[in-house]
Design an enzyme around this catalytic site. Structure first.
Site, PDB file in Angstrom:
ATOM      1  N   ARG A  46      52.843  42.627  -2.318  1.00 24.11           N
ATOM      2  CA  ARG A  46      52.788  43.082  -0.924  1.00 24.11           C
ATOM      3  C   ARG A  46      53.738  44.268  -0.706  1.00 24.11           C
ATOM      4  O   ARG A  46      53.441  45.181   0.059  1.00 24.11           O
ATOM      5  CB  ARG A  46      53.101  41.939   0.047  1.00 24.11           C
ATOM      6  CG  ARG A  46      53.188  42.384   1.499  1.00 24.11           C
ATOM      7  CD  ARG A  46      52.888  41.298   2.532  1.00 24.11           C
ATOM      8  NE  ARG A  46      53.425  40.005   2.209  1.00 24.11           N
ATOM      9  CZ  ARG A  46      54.719  39.663   2.274  1.00 24.11           C
ATOM     10  NH1 ARG A  46      55.611  40.535   2.650  1.00 24.11           N
ATOM     11  NH2 ARG A  46      55.094  38.443   1.961  1.00 24.11           N
ATOM     12  N   TYR A  98      36.628  57.454  16.877  1.00 24.35           N
ATOM     13  CA  TYR A  98      35.935  56.409  16.141  1.00 24.35           C
ATOM     14  C   TYR A  98      35.962  55.133  17.002  1.00 24.35           C
ATOM     15  O   TYR A  98      37.012  54.777  17.557  1.00 24.35           O
ATOM     16  CB  TYR A  98      36.661  56.174  14.809  1.00 24.35           C
ATOM     17  CG  TYR A  98      36.134  55.005  14.045  1.00 24.35           C
ATOM     18  CD1 TYR A  98      34.880  55.052  13.453  1.00 24.35           C
ATOM     19  CD2 TYR A  98      36.859  53.825  13.944  1.00 24.35           C
ATOM     20  CE1 TYR A  98      34.378  53.963  12.768  1.00 24.35           C
ATOM     21  CE2 TYR A  98      36.370  52.728  13.257  1.00 24.35           C
ATOM     22  CZ  TYR A  98      35.128  52.807  12.671  1.00 24.35           C
ATOM     23  OH  TYR A  98      34.629  51.732  12.007  1.00 24.35           O
ATOM     24  N   ASP A 170      43.638  61.823  12.356  1.00 25.77           N
ATOM     25  CA  ASP A 170      42.694  61.068  11.532  1.00 25.77           C
ATOM     26  C   ASP A 170      41.876  62.096  10.747  1.00 25.77           C
ATOM     27  O   ASP A 170      41.081  62.838  11.312  1.00 25.77           O
ATOM     28  CB  ASP A 170      41.798  60.205  12.434  1.00 25.77           C
ATOM     29  CG  ASP A 170      40.839  59.320  11.630  1.00 25.77           C
ATOM     30  OD1 ASP A 170      40.453  59.725  10.521  1.00 25.77           O
ATOM     31  OD2 ASP A 170      40.467  58.237  12.133  1.00 25.77           O
ATOM     32  N   LYS A 195      35.577  55.848   3.340  1.00 25.52           N
ATOM     33  CA  LYS A 195      34.591  56.920   3.478  1.00 25.52           C
ATOM     34  C   LYS A 195      34.652  57.862   2.265  1.00 25.52           C
ATOM     35  O   LYS A 195      34.403  57.427   1.166  1.00 25.52           O
ATOM     36  CB  LYS A 195      34.807  57.633   4.811  1.00 25.52           C
ATOM     37  CG  LYS A 195      35.062  56.661   5.998  1.00 25.52           C
ATOM     38  CD  LYS A 195      33.891  55.743   6.286  1.00 25.52           C
ATOM     39  CE  LYS A 195      34.218  54.582   7.224  1.00 25.52           C
ATOM     40  NZ  LYS A 195      34.782  54.931   8.501  1.00 25.52           N
TER      41      LYS A 195
HETATM   42  C1  LIG Z   1      35.584  54.272   9.498  1.00 27.41           C
HETATM   43  C2  LIG Z   1      36.603  54.990  10.252  1.00 27.41           C
HETATM   44  C3  LIG Z   1      37.812  54.382  10.611  1.00 27.41           C
HETATM   45  C4  LIG Z   1      38.098  52.926  10.305  1.00 27.41           C
HETATM   46  O1  LIG Z   1      38.149  52.680   8.943  1.00 27.41           O
HETATM   47  P1  LIG Z   1      37.691  51.299   8.226  1.00 27.41           P
HETATM   48  O2  LIG Z   1      37.945  51.604   6.791  1.00 27.41           O
HETATM   49  O3  LIG Z   1      36.245  51.092   8.560  1.00 27.41           O
HETATM   50  O4  LIG Z   1      38.540  50.225   8.771  1.00 27.41           O
HETATM   51  C5  LIG Z   1      38.751  55.142  11.290  1.00 27.41           C
HETATM   52  N1  LIG Z   1      38.518  56.427  11.599  1.00 27.41           N
HETATM   53  C6  LIG Z   1      37.365  57.048  11.271  1.00 27.41           C
HETATM   54  C7  LIG Z   1      37.161  58.470  11.649  1.00 27.41           C
HETATM   55  C8  LIG Z   1      36.365  56.355  10.597  1.00 27.41           C
HETATM   56  O5  LIG Z   1      35.229  56.960  10.289  1.00 27.41           O
END
Ligand SMILES: *Cc1c(COP(=O)(O)O)cnc(C)c1O
Length: 378
Positions: A46, A98, A170, A195
């Site tokens: 962890r 998001y 982000d 992603k």
């Molecule tokens: C998918 C996504 C998230 C969240 O991520 P997860 O891996 O699904 O928890 C946050 N910001 C953006 C822009 C995303 O596309």
């Protein structure tokens, strides 16, 4: 070292003496101590694990940061980061976020006493108007999901510096291959590694990346205390995915440009939102702050019927949430990613029953266009 080489060779720290080309998966929860008060550098997974550390150091280098932390999902990264704030603190966020982040802010952060104002962060005056004495940070997604609004990161960073606010970006849609927010003045970069970084629609992951040692220390404390860290095996999948990040993105972007142009020529398509189109309002800023436009695009059909027909009739393209992987996915933001957002608010953002979003994968452009064309004809 060039970005492409860094993706392949990552961190230069060595963890094993066998000569293994692929970093081992250190599938161990705990690590033995050589003696009393001694440590190999690893005590308990962890806190840190060699496979995850290698991944984190690679991501930190790719973003031009000092430290990166890997989480079990993008939302785990956002949720951990929000623990930097205290009840009463105020945050300004992009109004086209998001859906999951929007839900976290409105239903979890709000319960914890944080106040979040949503505004068009691509307009520095709009951001400025929302600043209050208790404002602590500005949270930006650029380009936004799904409307592809672009925020000038340097301009936002300047506003934040003047008012002592942290700028959080982000960077999921563009990745450090196309955009490096820390070098443009951001304090924290956030990723859904699920992603493009992972890139194969097979693993959930999230990241926080920072340049400031004090911020790194505070986040590391939260990370090991909350415990939403990425497992050794999933860390390895991310390391593997990263090796092809530049080639995947180049090819996905090339196809995205061709498909956005093709969509513009179809009479059942009323609008295409892709920052790589010169008519897109964020085109000039993108040219200034990014080295590419990515492979995400949204578009509006002439009516809901056409949108639903497309979703039902595509066969190569899959109707599924998520983005950034090898397979091309189509989403219906109104019913999927943005279903939890009140209708009035959603419509005001342009997320209506004719809006569709495409995440371009690695199939051939010809096959993708054929699939879309057949589905449009019905
Ligand atoms: C998918 C996504 C998230 C969240 O991520 P997860 O891996 O699904 O928890 C946050 N910001 C953006 C822009 C995303 O596309």
């Amino acid at each position: 070292m060039d970005f492409t080489t860094l993706c392949v060779h990552g961190s230069d720290k060595k963890y094993d003496t066998t000569g293994a080309i692929s970093i081992p998966i250190f599938q161990s929860a705990t690590f033995a101590h050589p003696g009393v008060g001694q440590s190999t550098g690893f005590d308990y997974t962890r806190s840190q694990n060699p496979t995850r550390e290698y991944l984190e150091q690679t991501i930190a280098r790719l973003e031009g940061g000092l430290d990166a932390m890997a989480f079990s999902s993008g939302m785990a990264a956002v949720a951990t980061m929000m623990e930097l704030f205290s009840p009463g603190d105020h945050i300004i966020a992009s109004d086209d976020l998001y859906g999951g982040t929007h839900r976290l802010f409105n239903h979890v952060s709000a319960k914890n006493g944080l106040k979040v104002s949503f505004t068009d962060t691509s307009d520095p005056d709009a951001v400025m108007q929302h600043i209050r004495p208790e404002t602590k940070a500005v949270f930006v997604e650029t380009p936004t999901n799904p409307m592809m609004h672009v925020t000038d990161i340097e301009a936002a960073a300047q506003v934040c510096r003047q008012h002592g606010l942290k700028l959080i970006v982000d960077n999921t849609f563009l990745t450090p291959y196309f955009q490096k927010p820390l070098l443009l003045g951001a304090d924290i970069v956030l990723h859904s590694g699920t992603k493009y970084l992972g890139g194969h629609n097979d693993t959930l992951a999230g990241f926080l990346v920072v340049s400031d040692p004090e911020l790194s220390e505070r986040l590391r404390f939260l990370c090991k205390t909350i415990g939403a860290c990425l497992s050794p095996f999933d860390s390895w999948l991310l390391i593997r995915g990263l090796k092809t990040l530049p080639v995947r993105l180049e090819r996905q972007q090339e196809t995205a440009i061709k498909i956005s142009r093709w969509l513009l020529d179809q009479k059942q398509i009323k609008a295409v939102y892709y920052p790589g189109l010169p008519e897109h309002p964020g085109y000039e800023i993108s040219l200034k702050q990014t080295t590419g436009f990515g492979a995400m695009l949204s578009f509006k059909t002439d009516c809901q019927e056409t949108a639903c027909r497309l979703l039902e009739q595509v066969s190569l393209i899959q109707y599924a949430e998520s983005l950034g992987g090898t397979e091309t996915l189509i989403t219906y933001p109104m019913l999927q990613t943005h279903a939890d957002i009140p209708e009035e608010e959603r419509l005001a953002k342009g997320i209506d029953d004719s809006l569709l979003r495409l995440s371009i994968g690695l199939e051939s452009t010809g096959d993708l266009i054929e699939d879309l064309s057949r589905a449009l004809k019905g």
